[in-house]
Motif scaffolding. Sequence first.
Motif, PDB file in Angstrom:
ATOM      1  N   LYS A  62       0.698  -1.209  -0.068  1.00  0.00           N
ATOM      2  CA  LYS A  62      -0.019   0.025   0.205  1.00  0.00           C
ATOM      3  C   LYS A  62       0.916   1.202  -0.007  1.00  0.00           C
ATOM      4  O   LYS A  62       2.093   1.309   0.525  1.00  0.00           O
ATOM      5  CB  LYS A  62      -1.024   0.094   1.248  1.00  0.00           C
ATOM      6  CG  LYS A  62      -1.884  -1.170   1.290  1.00  0.00           C
ATOM      7  CD  LYS A  62      -2.753  -1.290   0.240  1.00  0.00           C
ATOM      8  CE  LYS A  62      -3.407  -2.636   0.289  1.00  0.00           C
ATOM      9  NZ  LYS A  62      -4.248  -2.826  -1.185  1.00  0.00           N
ATOM     10  N   ASP A  76       0.630   3.849   1.898  1.00  0.00           N
ATOM     11  CA  ASP A  76       1.061   4.221   2.843  1.00  0.00           C
ATOM     12  C   ASP A  76       2.261   3.574   3.649  1.00  0.00           C
ATOM     13  O   ASP A  76       2.994   4.024   4.474  1.00  0.00           O
ATOM     14  CB  ASP A  76      -0.178   3.829   3.979  1.00  0.00           C
ATOM     15  CG  ASP A  76      -1.377   4.508   3.932  1.00  0.00           C
ATOM     16  OD1 ASP A  76      -1.214   5.746   3.333  1.00  0.00           O
ATOM     17  OD2 ASP A  76      -2.240   4.182   4.426  1.00  0.00           O
ATOM     18  N   GLU A  77       2.617   2.453   2.966  1.00  0.00           N
ATOM     19  CA  GLU A  77       3.748   1.652   3.571  1.00  0.00           C
ATOM     20  C   GLU A  77       5.100   2.533   3.128  1.00  0.00           C
ATOM     21  O   GLU A  77       6.176   2.316   3.995  1.00  0.00           O
ATOM     22  CB  GLU A  77       4.115   0.423   3.325  1.00  0.00           C
ATOM     23  CG  GLU A  77       2.646  -0.526   3.788  1.00  0.00           C
ATOM     24  CD  GLU A  77       3.011  -1.775   3.393  1.00  0.00           C
ATOM     25  OE1 GLU A  77       3.994  -2.343   3.212  1.00  0.00           O
ATOM     26  OE2 GLU A  77       1.911  -2.468   2.907  1.00  0.00           O
ATOM     27  N   ARG A 114       5.047   6.345   2.358  1.00  0.00           N
ATOM     28  CA  ARG A 114       4.687   7.567   2.147  1.00  0.00           C
ATOM     29  C   ARG A 114       5.713   8.634   2.863  1.00  0.00           C
ATOM     30  O   ARG A 114       5.788   9.657   2.029  1.00  0.00           O
ATOM     31  CB  ARG A 114       3.273   7.576   2.780  1.00  0.00           C
ATOM     32  CG  ARG A 114       3.293   7.672   4.286  1.00  0.00           C
ATOM     33  CD  ARG A 114       2.077   7.965   4.984  1.00  0.00           C
ATOM     34  NE  ARG A 114       2.118   7.444   6.264  1.00  0.00           N
ATOM     35  CZ  ARG A 114       1.165   7.636   7.103  1.00  0.00           C
ATOM     36  NH1 ARG A 114       0.084   8.305   7.012  1.00  0.00           N
ATOM     37  NH2 ARG A 114       1.599   7.046   8.377  1.00  0.00           N
ATOM     38  N   ASN A 171       3.978   9.616  -3.979  1.00  0.00           N
ATOM     39  CA  ASN A 171       3.001  10.061  -3.177  1.00  0.00           C
ATOM     40  C   ASN A 171       1.629   9.632  -3.948  1.00  0.00           C
ATOM     41  O   ASN A 171       0.580   9.802  -3.173  1.00  0.00           O
ATOM     42  CB  ASN A 171       3.208  11.496  -3.051  1.00  0.00           C
ATOM     43  CG  ASN A 171       2.232  11.932  -1.795  1.00  0.00           C
ATOM     44  OD1 ASN A 171       2.506  11.290  -0.621  1.00  0.00           O
ATOM     45  ND2 ASN A 171       1.659  12.904  -1.997  1.00  0.00           N
ATOM     46  N   ASN A 207       2.725  15.991   7.310  1.00  0.00           N
ATOM     47  CA  ASN A 207       1.567  15.669   6.572  1.00  0.00           C
ATOM     48  C   ASN A 207       0.320  16.716   7.006  1.00  0.00           C
ATOM     49  O   ASN A 207       0.017  16.645   8.137  1.00  0.00           O
ATOM     50  CB  ASN A 207       0.994  14.285   6.556  1.00  0.00           C
ATOM     51  CG  ASN A 207       2.141  13.206   6.600  1.00  0.00           C
ATOM     52  OD1 ASN A 207       2.369  12.681   7.361  1.00  0.00           O
ATOM     53  ND2 ASN A 207       2.894  13.307   5.085  1.00  0.00           N
TER      54      ASN A 207
END
Lengths: 1017, 481
Positions: free
Chosen positions: A130, A132-133, A135, A199, A1014
């Motif tokens: 994913k 997210d892993e 980012r 991203n 973020n």
Amino acid sequence: MKRSCLLRTSLSLFLITALCSIATAQRSITGKITDDRAGQAIANVNVTVKGSTRGAVSGADGVYSISVMQDDSILVFSSTGYSTLEVPINGRSTIDVTMAIGSAKLAEVVVVGYGTQSKRDVTGAVASIKGDEFRDLPVSSPVQALQGRTAGVNVVRNGGSPGNTGSIRIRGTGTINNADPLIVIDGVPAGNLNSVNPNDIASMEILKDASASAIYGTRAANGVVIVTTKRGGFEQPNTVSLNAYTGISNVHKTIDMLDAPTLVTLKKERYTNDGIAINPVWEDPSNQVQRTNWQDELFQQGKVNNIDLSLGGGSAKSSYMLSAGYYDEQGVITNSYFKRFSLRINSDHKVGKRLKIGESLQLTRTVDNALNTTSAQDGLIWSAIRFMPFIPVKNDDGTWGSSKASNEYGDINNPVFTANTNDASNTNTRLLGNLNLEYQIVKGLKLRVNLGLDGNHYSGRNFSIIVTDQTRTTNNNSLTKSFSESYSLLGEYFLSYSNIFAGKHKVDVVAGYTAQTFDGDNFSAAKRDFLNEDPHQRYFDAGQTLNSISGNRYYDALQSMFGRVNYDYDKRYLFTATFRADGSSKFAEGNKWGYFPAFSAGWRISQEKFFKVRFIDDLKLTAGWGQLGNQNVTGLQYLALIGNGGRYSFNDNTVVGAAQQRLPNKNISWETAEMSNIGLTAGLLDNRLQVSLNYFNKTTRDMLLAPPTIGTVGTLTIPDQNVGVLKNSGLEIDLGYRVQQGDFSWGVSGNASFIKNKVEKLYDGNFIASQTYGRPNEEISRTYEGEPLGIFWGWKTNGLYQTTEDINSDPNIAKDQRRLDGLIEPGDVRFIDTNGDGRIDDNDRVKLGSPHPAVVYGLNADFGYKGFDLSLFFLGNAGLEIYNADRMQGLDPTYSFNMYAETANRWTGPNTSNSIPRMTTKRNNRNYRTSDMFIEKGDFFRLKNLVIGYTLKETLTRKAGMSRVRFYVTGQNVFTVTGYSGLDPELGYTDGNKQINVDYAQYPQSRTWIFGANITF
Amino acid sequence: MKHIVVKTGLILLAAATIQGCKKNLLDSVPYGQSTSADFWRNGDDAIAASNALYSFLGDEYMFAHTEQTWDICSDDQWRAGDHPEDQAIEEFTYEPSNPQLNDSWARKYEVISRANAVLINVPGINMDEALKARILGEAHFMRGLMYWYFYRIYGQVPIIKEENVTSNNYNVPKGTTEEMNAIIESDLLAAADALPLEYDDANIGRATKGAAWGYLTKFYVYQENWSKAIETGEKVINGPYALAPSFGDNFKPATKNNSEMLFAIQCTDGWTENVTSIYSAPRPWGGWGFNEPIKDLADEFEPNDERLTYTMAKVGDVIDPGESNGGPQEVPPGLTNTGYFFRKYVNWRPDGGLDNNMNIVMLRASDVYLLVAEAKIRSGANGDAEINAVRGRNGLGDVSNATMTELIHERRVELAGENERHQDLMRWDRAGIIDLKAHYAKDRGQWKPGRNFTRPKNYLFPIPQRQIDLSNGVLIQNPNF
């Protein structure tokens, strides 16, 4: 239509208001959805009322609101990547829920070719990563983010220069040709990942085995990476997110070289030992002054800056995602850089009840300057290691330091001068997009169309200045510019059908047609003699002489029919059959088409009634077999080409010749990789522990090899022939464990691949040679039948000769002419006469080692406590050897270069050293030929990434008008545990797949620290 | 709703049209290149193919550098430079894997392959017959020339002719000595027959009758076939190949194509590069500083022999290496290791860059004069006329009743650095005229200590190991390696 009301104002650049009417006979339930990891809000969760069609979706802040009827009793929360949760309403009006991530990985949906599948039902070997892993990592390319994340997928870095992506190897190196996997970006087979902004990526799926990837037919032999980018959600408020970071990078190591006084001593000793007069330059006291550590001068502190801004949301009918990014990396060598600008627009639209239209569009521009670092003639790092330490970077009069004064100072140019005056760049502008339509003909039957475009414009520029003050001079300045334009069109038309019969027979069928064309056009021109070298004069109009101009075009195409059937009986027995017919324009009529079948089956043992193991929640056994193709070789090799036969002049009248360029091979066709796979996946301890084991066996047949050809043919290009057989087999293990205890959550996961590579057959039993290294043109790697690709090949040694008696009594050289001529002396290397003929010669060479790791592994750990999060990612390789070629050249005193500091411990008399030979100018014994003296263990264990984050309390961020604010610090290549003595044990390929893990002192990977944030509005 | 379906259909149709407009999607052709089926159409194609015969000669790994390496075995020069393989060659410790041995192997066969392609395809072209004959002559010349240079270095090599190409049979054993001699002689004779004596300005530099006769003369001298050597050599001497008025004219860009130049690799600044020049120039003056002459060679020149200053520069000589190298100046000590460099091959432009307009000399008429003289002397006749023709233009007095001693001296100074000395010495050693083992064992100072020359091993270089490996037992290594 009655709806609940939602009024929301966001402090983003875009002010969005949505107004709805208020329901009367219903009530609404609101709540916040957070994850079990760091308590982060989860957006895009589907919230539905069980047994109804009513639903809602959570916003970026995790807050949802749904209207319920009096008799509704259960809410269902579902989202990709989280286990689906059913919560009884029990009359509440506020229901906050925590959803578990990871523990339900088996419930995930994965993207497979031409569709998606529940991971539960997958019978092939598919890994999913994913977005997210990865980012928060300072990576220029998603390729780097794949490194070590899953078993069987290895990313081999070819140096750490900015923008260098490395090579992806799925289940070993499957061919001596291009072994890169097929990359599919949002449904478009698109060549490479380099220009994609990491991203923007929602997930990357890796199809590892034949049954998973066979749907991609002739292009899938090396595996497939499917990239899915982020999209907006329907009925989603607009959300603006910002991710920005800034950081620095430094080399973590340099090679210790001799300082000036020691170097002078050793240089003189060479002459004294040889009994010849010392060159007078070594008596010059000025040369005894240490002035410059060239590596320190060449390496600087690098910088990396990144900003990504995205805007997403959607109405009931349309959703969109808009993102823009800028990545700027200044490398650790002066003047090396990589920049990427990216823009993405993804949107989805529902038109009527049956038609869905979606599009993805990406525009990127990358600019980089890949410096020449490893060439043994003028490479920057090569030069910096060897340049004389008594030469200053700049002289007192401001001119650049130079080795021109004497032959003894080496024929290399001042590397700092070279780096600073470099004026070269590569610019790629890429447009990648697709339009897809999905039309529901009847329930369960859909027609889908995917039309894609991948266009790239490349512009290369190189201006070489006149160099007169350095040893390697350039007589004429020149400007070379290269342009190429390539575009690929894709058309795919397919039907998918899905239905469940009699409650237990689930059938999914996909069948269709696809065609893709590849067109390219390029030209390159060079002009010389620019009267003025000012930057603003470095354009063609200012050049006096046209030097060269050339151009060409190519066209390739693929045309395919494909089909896949998935059958699932009672969620217990799963079957997949795939078939693809592919035609390639690269081969002659009659050889164009290839046919690739694959089958797999799965048994979900845990669904059986007899299965009653309490601690095992899920258990699945799968097996598959299939054939895949590879056509990634030069096209049209069935034709004999006649082309440019070189330049000549007659009495200064310039002419060009015409000569045959290539022998034809009329029978050329694809390589076929046949792969079988057995896998076991299990979820244990309430699915907290996930285990996946896979064993595969992959045999590449008809491997296309340009057979090493006897010189009597000339220098024509030899066509590839379908002759080789290469085998890869291995075991892959993935483990994950995740726990949530109140505010504290943690998880660990690990993966390891044990892959063996063996060449079973080559042309005529001969070996494949690779390129030579360094000034002595030493051959290092060879590929033989029965061995893995690119083993190290050379002489074995046994220390140094200590005395003349040693030499005279040594059976290794009993009949060696050089011994008889007195050319071998104490302090020289004792080479082993492996063939026992009493002479050391070429026939004594043997295998010295293998560059292939026995195991490649990755370890992930993450921890969350309230607002804090911490994640660690370790990468390791074990059971491999590295050939330290730079050290081979670095110890050699016969060249006019600086030497490794360890040469200070050289042999100077009996028993002074048994490993570092004597100082000499002579090369009779060839002490520094390829030998086991320069083989080192290449094992390493590296903290690749460390991320520490803190999410501010929402009560605080709300006041500032933001829904979420997180700050983080990331370290990359934080530390490395290795016994390897060179700059960096993470080496790569130096001559395609023919030479691996040979240390040329590649651009080292740097240690990078970034600080970022973020922010979601 | 319906109109959306219609629109969608239109989009699909449009997309299908974009890809479908090609008759067959999978048909592709090579762009910018011909295939063997659509080449060899006319005289222009034949000329282009003949041009390709020459373009490889100036390659670094052909005559511009690798071929020059064999002469570092001689007593004229020190290897200099930084190629470790060169030391092994100079000291007779080379092994079959020495990269120099393999570097020019396939490249020479490439020229042979191009010549074979011309010999196979040009006869069938409908074109001007005179031009056709000339082009076939050039192909014979170039193929014979390659086998000649193969012969000098390796003795015997595989012979690839037209029939090998048509039958795709390239892995063949070495030709016998007789076969080697036969192909060299027949190709050069065919070339001498077909080639013109001279060319118009636009074609000067192509092989001539004189070039073919010159190489034939050398071939016959190596065969000790004195009558044919004299007969063929005299065709050169009596042809339009007069010695240049000054020895130095042969080494200046302005007069590079004078009548004496039987064959030279043509170089043009900005178009092709003279790599020999880069290798030979001293490093501080823009070159790579290889192949430095030694004092022993300088001492061989008679006083007043003006060839010395054209052949080599020494410390103190005034040279103009161009503006960026400091303009006219005395050669400083330390410019090169031996104190000398071959000036024959190096010219600088006024701005300081190396002048790429200088040719790479392959064969001069003066070489043929001396070969004829040698043939006469060794067959019992008088060779004074030819020797004195060479000496005369350099302001040196005549010799009379010259013996091999005078001939050996004359060849050394006239042809120094032109890649003949080591071959000459080996030829004379085989004939018993000199003792090369003793000659090479002599210590000539730091840059030429005594070396161990082994007979007969070192008469030949070994076949490249890589080629032996690739032949799977078909190629047999030369004796003693």
